[in-house]
Scaffold this motif. Structure first.
Motif, PDB file in Angstrom:
ATOM      1  N   GLN A  74       0.838  -1.206   0.000  1.00  0.00           N
ATOM      2  CA  GLN A  74       0.000   0.000   0.000  1.00  0.00           C
ATOM      3  C   GLN A  74       0.870   1.253   0.000  1.00  0.00           C
ATOM      4  O   GLN A  74       0.571   2.224  -0.691  1.00  0.00           O
ATOM      5  CB  GLN A  74      -0.942  -0.002   1.196  1.00  0.00           C
ATOM      6  CG  GLN A  74      -2.055  -1.016   1.086  1.00  0.00           C
ATOM      7  CD  GLN A  74      -2.875  -1.133   2.362  1.00  0.00           C
ATOM      8  OE1 GLN A  74      -2.495  -0.658   3.425  1.00  0.00           O
ATOM      9  NE2 GLN A  74      -4.023  -1.786   2.248  1.00  0.00           N
ATOM     10  N   LYS A  75       1.944   1.229   0.770  1.00  0.00           N
ATOM     11  CA  LYS A  75       2.863   2.366   0.831  1.00  0.00           C
ATOM     12  C   LYS A  75       3.503   2.618  -0.538  1.00  0.00           C
ATOM     13  O   LYS A  75       3.560   3.751  -1.014  1.00  0.00           O
ATOM     14  CB  LYS A  75       3.938   2.100   1.881  1.00  0.00           C
ATOM     15  CG  LYS A  75       4.901   3.226   2.101  1.00  0.00           C
ATOM     16  CD  LYS A  75       5.878   2.871   3.210  1.00  0.00           C
ATOM     17  CE  LYS A  75       6.775   4.028   3.544  1.00  0.00           C
ATOM     18  NZ  LYS A  75       7.677   3.721   4.659  1.00  0.00           N
ATOM     19  N   VAL A  76       3.973   1.538  -1.185  1.00  0.00           N
ATOM     20  CA  VAL A  76       4.591   1.652  -2.508  1.00  0.00           C
ATOM     21  C   VAL A  76       3.602   2.216  -3.515  1.00  0.00           C
ATOM     22  O   VAL A  76       3.924   3.126  -4.283  1.00  0.00           O
ATOM     23  CB  VAL A  76       5.125   0.279  -2.986  1.00  0.00           C
ATOM     24  CG1 VAL A  76       5.416   0.286  -4.469  1.00  0.00           C
ATOM     25  CG2 VAL A  76       6.367  -0.108  -2.207  1.00  0.00           C
ATOM     26  N   LEU A  77       2.387   1.680  -3.530  1.00  0.00           N
ATOM     27  CA  LEU A  77       1.384   2.144  -4.494  1.00  0.00           C
ATOM     28  C   LEU A  77       0.998   3.596  -4.251  1.00  0.00           C
ATOM     29  O   LEU A  77       0.780   4.352  -5.198  1.00  0.00           O
ATOM     30  CB  LEU A  77       0.154   1.239  -4.465  1.00  0.00           C
ATOM     31  CG  LEU A  77       0.405  -0.178  -4.990  1.00  0.00           C
ATOM     32  CD1 LEU A  77      -0.854  -1.022  -4.863  1.00  0.00           C
ATOM     33  CD2 LEU A  77       0.903  -0.161  -6.419  1.00  0.00           C
ATOM     34  N   LYS A  78       0.951   3.990  -3.001  1.00  0.00           N
ATOM     35  CA  LYS A  78       0.656   5.402  -2.684  1.00  0.00           C
ATOM     36  C   LYS A  78       1.749   6.303  -3.258  1.00  0.00           C
ATOM     37  O   LYS A  78       1.465   7.333  -3.857  1.00  0.00           O
ATOM     38  CB  LYS A  78       0.538   5.585  -1.175  1.00  0.00           C
ATOM     39  CG  LYS A  78       0.143   6.974  -0.769  1.00  0.00           C
ATOM     40  CD  LYS A  78      -0.048   7.086   0.730  1.00  0.00           C
ATOM     41  CE  LYS A  78      -0.432   8.503   1.097  1.00  0.00           C
ATOM     42  NZ  LYS A  78      -0.614   8.677   2.528  1.00  0.00           N
ATOM     43  N   ILE A  79       2.995   5.887  -3.107  1.00  0.00           N
ATOM     44  CA  ILE A  79       4.121   6.670  -3.641  1.00  0.00           C
ATOM     45  C   ILE A  79       4.069   6.702  -5.167  1.00  0.00           C
ATOM     46  O   ILE A  79       4.145   7.767  -5.789  1.00  0.00           O
ATOM     47  CB  ILE A  79       5.473   6.084  -3.167  1.00  0.00           C
ATOM     48  CG1 ILE A  79       5.634   6.250  -1.660  1.00  0.00           C
ATOM     49  CG2 ILE A  79       6.639   6.744  -3.915  1.00  0.00           C
ATOM     50  CD1 ILE A  79       6.778   5.440  -1.070  1.00  0.00           C
ATOM     51  N   LEU A  80       3.947   5.529  -5.786  1.00  0.00           N
ATOM     52  CA  LEU A  80       4.005   5.443  -7.250  1.00  0.00           C
ATOM     53  C   LEU A  80       2.833   6.124  -7.948  1.00  0.00           C
ATOM     54  O   LEU A  80       2.954   6.539  -9.094  1.00  0.00           O
ATOM     55  CB  LEU A  80       4.089   3.981  -7.693  1.00  0.00           C
ATOM     56  CG  LEU A  80       5.360   3.242  -7.300  1.00  0.00           C
ATOM     57  CD1 LEU A  80       5.276   1.788  -7.721  1.00  0.00           C
ATOM     58  CD2 LEU A  80       6.592   3.910  -7.888  1.00  0.00           C
ATOM     59  N   ASN A  81       1.708   6.252  -7.266  1.00  0.00           N
ATOM     60  CA  ASN A  81       0.525   6.858  -7.889  1.00  0.00           C
ATOM     61  C   ASN A  81       0.319   8.325  -7.530  1.00  0.00           C
ATOM     62  O   ASN A  81      -0.646   8.935  -7.983  1.00  0.00           O
ATOM     63  CB  ASN A  81      -0.722   6.034  -7.552  1.00  0.00           C
ATOM     64  CG  ASN A  81      -0.746   4.740  -8.328  1.00  0.00           C
ATOM     65  OD1 ASN A  81      -0.634   4.743  -9.542  1.00  0.00           O
ATOM     66  ND2 ASN A  81      -0.859   3.628  -7.633  1.00  0.00           N
ATOM     67  N   ALA A 137      11.481  13.494  -1.720  1.00  0.00           N
ATOM     68  CA  ALA A 137      10.727  12.881  -0.621  1.00  0.00           C
ATOM     69  C   ALA A 137      10.306  11.458  -0.975  1.00  0.00           C
ATOM     70  O   ALA A 137      10.402  10.547  -0.142  1.00  0.00           O
ATOM     71  CB  ALA A 137       9.508  13.734  -0.275  1.00  0.00           C
ATOM     72  N   ALA A 138       9.870  11.241  -2.207  1.00  0.00           N
ATOM     73  CA  ALA A 138       9.468   9.902  -2.643  1.00  0.00           C
ATOM     74  C   ALA A 138      10.672   8.967  -2.664  1.00  0.00           C
ATOM     75  O   ALA A 138      10.571   7.798  -2.267  1.00  0.00           O
ATOM     76  CB  ALA A 138       8.817   9.963  -4.022  1.00  0.00           C
ATOM     77  N   LEU A 142      11.100   5.470  -0.585  1.00  0.00           N
ATOM     78  CA  LEU A 142      11.433   4.197  -1.232  1.00  0.00           C
ATOM     79  C   LEU A 142      12.747   3.620  -0.679  1.00  0.00           C
ATOM     80  O   LEU A 142      12.875   2.407  -0.503  1.00  0.00           O
ATOM     81  CB  LEU A 142      11.513   4.364  -2.745  1.00  0.00           C
ATOM     82  CG  LEU A 142      10.172   4.613  -3.443  1.00  0.00           C
ATOM     83  CD1 LEU A 142      10.384   5.034  -4.899  1.00  0.00           C
ATOM     84  CD2 LEU A 142       9.275   3.382  -3.361  1.00  0.00           C
ATOM     85  N   GLN A 143      13.702   4.484  -0.380  1.00  0.00           N
ATOM     86  CA  GLN A 143      14.954   4.015   0.210  1.00  0.00           C
ATOM     87  C   GLN A 143      14.722   3.461   1.621  1.00  0.00           C
ATOM     88  O   GLN A 143      15.309   2.450   1.997  1.00  0.00           O
ATOM     89  CB  GLN A 143      15.989   5.140   0.241  1.00  0.00           C
ATOM     90  CG  GLN A 143      16.568   5.438  -1.126  1.00  0.00           C
ATOM     91  CD  GLN A 143      17.486   6.634  -1.129  1.00  0.00           C
ATOM     92  OE1 GLN A 143      17.115   7.719  -0.680  1.00  0.00           O
ATOM     93  NE2 GLN A 143      18.696   6.432  -1.632  1.00  0.00           N
ATOM     94  N   ASP A 144      13.852   4.119   2.388  1.00  0.00           N
ATOM     95  CA  ASP A 144      13.520   3.614   3.723  1.00  0.00           C
ATOM     96  C   ASP A 144      12.895   2.227   3.631  1.00  0.00           C
ATOM     97  O   ASP A 144      13.221   1.335   4.417  1.00  0.00           O
ATOM     98  CB  ASP A 144      12.561   4.569   4.446  1.00  0.00           C
ATOM     99  CG  ASP A 144      13.213   5.866   4.872  1.00  0.00           C
ATOM    100  OD1 ASP A 144      14.461   5.962   4.866  1.00  0.00           O
ATOM    101  OD2 ASP A 144      12.463   6.812   5.218  1.00  0.00           O
ATOM    102  N   LEU A 145      12.005   2.034   2.671  1.00  0.00           N
ATOM    103  CA  LEU A 145      11.391   0.726   2.468  1.00  0.00           C
ATOM    104  C   LEU A 145      12.443  -0.304   2.065  1.00  0.00           C
ATOM    105  O   LEU A 145      12.438  -1.440   2.537  1.00  0.00           O
ATOM    106  CB  LEU A 145      10.289   0.805   1.412  1.00  0.00           C
ATOM    107  CG  LEU A 145       9.601  -0.515   1.074  1.00  0.00           C
ATOM    108  CD1 LEU A 145       8.859  -1.081   2.285  1.00  0.00           C
ATOM    109  CD2 LEU A 145       8.655  -0.335  -0.093  1.00  0.00           C
ATOM    110  N   ASN A 153      22.615  -1.776  -0.514  1.00  0.00           N
ATOM    111  CA  ASN A 153      22.909  -0.504  -1.197  1.00  0.00           C
ATOM    112  C   ASN A 153      21.688   0.386  -1.400  1.00  0.00           C
ATOM    113  O   ASN A 153      21.499   0.959  -2.472  1.00  0.00           O
ATOM    114  CB  ASN A 153      23.582  -0.768  -2.550  1.00  0.00           C
ATOM    115  CG  ASN A 153      24.823  -1.610  -2.401  1.00  0.00           C
ATOM    116  OD1 ASN A 153      25.635  -1.377  -1.508  1.00  0.00           O
ATOM    117  ND2 ASN A 153      24.968  -2.604  -3.246  1.00  0.00           N
ATOM    118  N   CYS A 154      20.887   0.533  -0.366  1.00  0.00           N
ATOM    119  CA  CYS A 154      19.660   1.327  -0.473  1.00  0.00           C
ATOM    120  C   CYS A 154      19.907   2.828  -0.438  1.00  0.00           C
ATOM    121  O   CYS A 154      19.034   3.599  -0.838  1.00  0.00           O
ATOM    122  CB  CYS A 154      18.700   0.961   0.659  1.00  0.00           C
ATOM    123  SG  CYS A 154      18.137  -0.751   0.597  1.00  0.00           S
TER     124      CYS A 154
END
Length: 157
Positions: A74-81, A137-138, A142-145, A153-154
């Motif tokens: 859900q977090k990824v989709l929120k970021i990507l959308n 910010a995005a 994504l790096q935190d995830l 190597n994040c």
């Protein structure tokens, strides 16, 4: 125009836009999402996307993927959308080392995201536009995830 007619016209146009408009990413049904490291060697990347055209993983994907939880997906989709996750312009480089792959119930890949934290870019399939620049910010989210999932190597920037 009468206010009631205007409201009805507005609702009809909104419904038409939703019915025939662009679906949020991934726009296809999926069952699971896994994150991967790939292209570990320095220099030119072996693959720009983690999944080959035949549905197999790129040979530079050496380790088993980390399956995301529903909350992480859900977090990824929120970021990507989110429109705010992207910025204009492109860096000249694209050396992706991280990827997300969306799988259907049969375990076949149906969507993918290739991430280059160093160049602040990503590729998304299926999507138009396919290549995008990531807002700061995005990228941090994504790096935190990436770190949370235990990938390598994040913090490449």
């Amino acid at each position: 125009m009468h206010p009631l007619l205007f409201t009805m016209a507005l609702l009809l146009s909104a419904h038409s836009a939703l019915a025939g408009g662009v679906q949020p990413f991934p726009g296809v049904k999926y069952a699971t999402v896994s994150a991967y490291n790939f292209n570990a060697k320095q220099g030119r990347p072996e693959c720009t996307m983690p999944v080959n055209e035949d549905g197999s993983l790129c040979s530079s994907v050496k380790e088993q993927g980390k399956q995301l939880s529903k909350t992480q997906v859900q977090k990824v989709l929120k970021i990507l959308n989110a429109d705010s996750s992207y910025r204009r312009g492109f860096a000249k480089c694209f050396i992706p080392h991280h990827a997300l792959v969306f799988f259907n119930t049969e375990g076949k890949p149906v969507a993918q995201v290739s991430l280059c934290f160093k160049c602040h870019q990503l590729l998304i399939e299926p999507s138009r536009p396919r290549r995008r620049s990531i807002a700061q910010a995005a990228q941090y989210d994504l790096q935190d995830l990436c770190v949370e999932l235990g990938l390598k190597n994040c913090r490449e920037n």
